[in-house]
Scaffold this motif. Structure first.
Motif, short mmCIF file in Angstrom:
data_model
loop_
_atom_site.label_atom_id
_atom_site.label_comp_id
_atom_site.label_asym_id
_atom_site.label_seq_id
_atom_site.Cartn_x
_atom_site.Cartn_y
_atom_site.Cartn_z
N LYS A 86 39.41 30.40 25.97
CA LYS A 86 39.21 29.30 26.92
C LYS A 86 39.99 29.51 28.22
N ASP A 87 41.09 30.27 28.12
CA ASP A 87 41.92 30.50 29.31
C ASP A 87 41.43 31.68 30.14
N ILE A 88 40.87 32.67 29.45
CA ILE A 88 40.47 33.88 30.19
C ILE A 88 39.09 33.73 30.83
N ARG A 89 38.26 32.85 30.25
CA ARG A 89 36.93 32.65 30.83
C ARG A 89 37.05 31.99 32.20
N GLY A 90 36.43 32.58 33.20
CA GLY A 90 36.51 32.09 34.57
C GLY A 90 37.65 32.70 35.36
N LYS A 91 38.52 33.45 34.67
CA LYS A 91 39.64 34.10 35.36
C LYS A 91 39.12 35.30 36.13
N SER A 92 39.71 35.58 37.27
CA SER A 92 39.28 36.72 38.06
C SER A 92 39.82 38.01 37.45
N TRP A 93 38.96 39.02 37.40
CA TRP A 93 39.39 40.32 36.87
C TRP A 93 40.52 40.91 37.72
N ILE A 94 40.54 40.55 38.98
CA ILE A 94 41.57 41.06 39.89
C ILE A 94 42.97 40.68 39.38
N ASP A 95 43.08 39.51 38.71
CA ASP A 95 44.38 39.05 38.22
C ASP A 95 44.95 39.96 37.13
N LEU A 96 44.07 40.76 36.50
CA LEU A 96 44.53 41.65 35.43
C LEU A 96 44.95 43.02 35.96
N ILE A 97 44.81 43.22 37.25
CA ILE A 97 45.19 44.50 37.85
C ILE A 97 46.64 44.43 38.29
N GLN A 98 47.40 45.48 37.98
CA GLN A 98 48.81 45.50 38.39
C GLN A 98 48.90 45.51 39.91
N GLU A 99 49.99 44.95 40.43
CA GLU A 99 50.12 44.77 41.89
C GLU A 99 50.08 46.10 42.62
N ASN A 100 50.71 47.13 42.05
CA ASN A 100 50.70 48.43 42.69
C ASN A 100 49.29 49.02 42.62
N GLY A 101 48.62 49.11 43.72
CA GLY A 101 47.26 49.64 43.78
C GLY A 101 46.19 48.60 43.58
N ARG A 102 46.57 47.30 43.62
CA ARG A 102 45.59 46.24 43.38
C ARG A 102 44.50 46.22 44.46
N GLU A 103 44.90 46.38 45.71
CA GLU A 103 43.92 46.28 46.80
C GLU A 103 42.85 47.37 46.71
N SER A 104 43.27 48.59 46.41
CA SER A 104 42.30 49.69 46.34
C SER A 104 41.35 49.50 45.16
N ARG A 105 41.88 49.04 44.02
CA ARG A 105 41.03 48.82 42.85
C ARG A 105 40.11 47.62 43.06
N LYS A 106 40.61 46.61 43.78
CA LYS A 106 39.78 45.46 44.11
C LYS A 106 38.60 45.89 44.97
N GLN A 107 38.88 46.77 45.94
CA GLN A 107 37.82 47.26 46.80
C GLN A 107 36.81 48.10 46.02
N ASP A 108 37.32 48.91 45.08
CA ASP A 108 36.43 49.73 44.25
C ASP A 108 35.49 48.84 43.44
N LEU A 109 36.03 47.74 42.89
CA LEU A 109 35.20 46.83 42.10
C LEU A 109 34.15 46.16 42.96
N HIS A 110 34.52 45.71 44.15
CA HIS A 110 33.55 45.08 45.06
C HIS A 110 32.45 46.07 45.47
N ASN A 111 32.82 47.33 45.66
CA ASN A 111 31.84 48.35 46.02
C ASN A 111 30.82 48.55 44.90
#
Length: 510
Positions: free
Chosen positions: A174-199
């Protein structure tokens, strides 16, 4: 067994309208009646009707407000609602549609019209229920899967995570449903992985077939840690080919990675240990051989009475010293051979070898031992033996070892035979003694293991220094074979076969 009738809930404060609808529908459906909005709401949540006929103008609560409540309640949101209204209530119709109404009927109702509308909506509802049931069953299968399975929509929200995923991530469903996958990415390298996912979700890039990534997981005590997951992505598309999300499956490889790192460190230590061992053996090789040569040489001088006569007791003592110095020499040779064999550093330098010359030379070199025991050596080695291709040092070592065994364990005054012949492209060498022989039960494992018990004769062929095992390794490296025929009290024959050297043809047409 008769089919269960579908339930229809009528919510209307006008008794005439309710009775009319009941008269039309009761023959085919189970009719439930409510004369107020709140009573209808109570019945809808407890009885779970299959369809609701709702008057838009009930007094205690407006129809569109009640419709909104029903469509926002998880228990009733899938129940089709037909609004009953008059032609003059256009705004109310629009508002009710906005609140989720499925259809409208104008008062007074028509028998054919209401019957067909109800049948159509019930059919749609049953189809929806089948789809939901199949979806729930699929989710059950996914929950039972041993892999991590997550469904991410185009907005990077987690719309489904199976039981394995929740256990790994440390979140309740119930807690994980609706949560953004980005929140599970570690802060170091989050922006690049976020961009990869959007691509990937926008169709600008294809996901790799398999890849490892760190994710942030929640521990039982509320703290967070990171785990390594091996992922595989499948793009979800609608009927028109538009990307709607990703199914992401994975395996937790954190433990395997940790084990690999530990094994790598252990391997480095082992490699270092092997290197130290090799260096130690290289140094000790010289240190052992040098004093042994002196010990063996002076022992033989004393035993042969070159430095003075010996009494019988001294003679027996020196015989033991000479014998054990020879045994020690074999042990040292075996030690270094086994070390080279394990390290795969043995290098065989092949040349043409004359077996007759090797056997005759060994016979001369070992004459003092033969003469001392008064042994008769019967040699049958023709001059016409063809050469073999082998390593002189190792072949001489094997034949010396086999002849030395035959001398040691043949009683004084008995005979030894040296036989060599050419047989079907091989040189067949037989070294035969007239000793006590070897028990049959030892012959099956004489080249592979040491028996736990055995008399002095048994030990000569098994426990001396693993000599026969080493001999077998050398002979097999020369593409030959070695075996033993023996019978207790009838002596032992050791057979060696080595292939005759055949010069390769220079031309295929020759």
């Amino acid at each position: 067994m008769p089919l269960k009738k579908s339930k229809i809930l009528i919510i209307d404060n006008e008794i005439f309208n309710v009775e009319l609808l009941e008269a039309i529908l009761s023959s085919d459906y189970e009719v439930i009646k409510a004369y107020s909005g709140y009573k209808g709401l109570e019945i809808a949540t407890t009885e779970s009707p299959d369809i609701i006929l709702l008057d838009i103008m009930i007094p205690d609560i407006t129809g569109h407000e009640l419709c909104k409540i029903l469509k926002n309640d998880e228990r009733t949101r899938l129940i089709p609602i037909i609004m009953l209204t008059s032609l003059t209530e256009k705004k109310e119709k629009i508002k009710s549609l906005e609140e989720g109404a499925d259809d409208f009927l104008n008062k007074p109702v028509n028998y054919l019209e209401i019957s067909s509308r109800v049948r159509s909506l019930l059919k749609i509802k049953h189809l929806q229920e089948n789809i939901i049931q199949e979806k729930n069953q699929a989710y059950q299968y996914l929950d039972a899967a041993g892999s991590i399975i997550v469904i991410i929509n185009k907005d990077t929200e987690i719309v489904f995570a199976n039981k394995k995923s929740c256990n790994i991530f440390g979140w309740e469903k119930k807690d994980i449903r609706g949560k953004s996958w980005i929140d599970l990415i570690q802060e170091n390298g989050r922006e690049s992985r976020k961009q990869d996912l959007h691509n990937i979700l926008s169709g600008k890039a294809e996901p790799p077939e398999y890849y490892e990534r760190l994710i942030v997981t929640k521990n039982a005590d509320g703290t967070f840690s990171e785990r390594i997951i091996l992922w595989h992505d499948v793009i979800l598309k609608d009927s028109e080919g538009n990307i709607t999300g990703i199914i992401r499956s994975g395996e937790n490889t954190t433990e395997r990675k940790n084990i690999e790192e530990e094994l790598s460190k252990a391997n480095e230590k082992l490699h270092s240990s092997h290197k130290m061992k090799d260096e130690f053996l290289a140094n000790i090789n010289h240190e052992l051989r040098t004093p042994l040569i002196s010990i063996k040489g002076f022992s033989e001088l004393l035993y042969n009475e070159r430095l003075g006569n010996l009494n019988e007791r001294q003679k027996r003592t020196m015989e033991s010293v000479v014998r054990n110095s020879e045994r020690l020499q074999h042990l040292i040779e075996s030690l270094f051979y086994v070390s080279e064999m394990q390290n795969e550093t043995i290098k065989y330098t092949f040349s043409f070898l004359n077996i007759k010359n090797i056997l005759e030379t060994l016979k001369k070199d070992m004459f003092p031992q033969i003469d001392h025991k008064g042994l008769e050596v019967n040699a049958d080695i023709p001059d016409s033996l063809p050469p073999i291709h082998g390593n002189t040092k190792y072949i001489e070592s094997v034949l010396m070892h086999l002849l030395d065994n035959a001398i040691k364990y043949t009683p004084s005054g008995k005979s030894i035979s040296l036989i060599a012949s050419e047989e079907n492209g091989d040189i067949h060498i037989i070294i035969k003694d007239t000793g006590k022989g070897i028990p049959t039960d030892m012959l099956t494992h004489i080249f592979s293991e040491v028996p736990e018990e055995g008399d002095e004769c048994d030990l000569c062929y098994s426990n001396q220094d693993y000599g026969l095992i080493i001999c077998k390794k050398i002979i097999e490296a020369h593409r030959g074979s070695i075996w033993i025929n023996s019978e207790v009290n009838h002596g032992t024959e050791i057979h060696v076969k080595l292939p005759v050297f055949v010069e390769k043809e220079i031309s295929a047409n020759k």
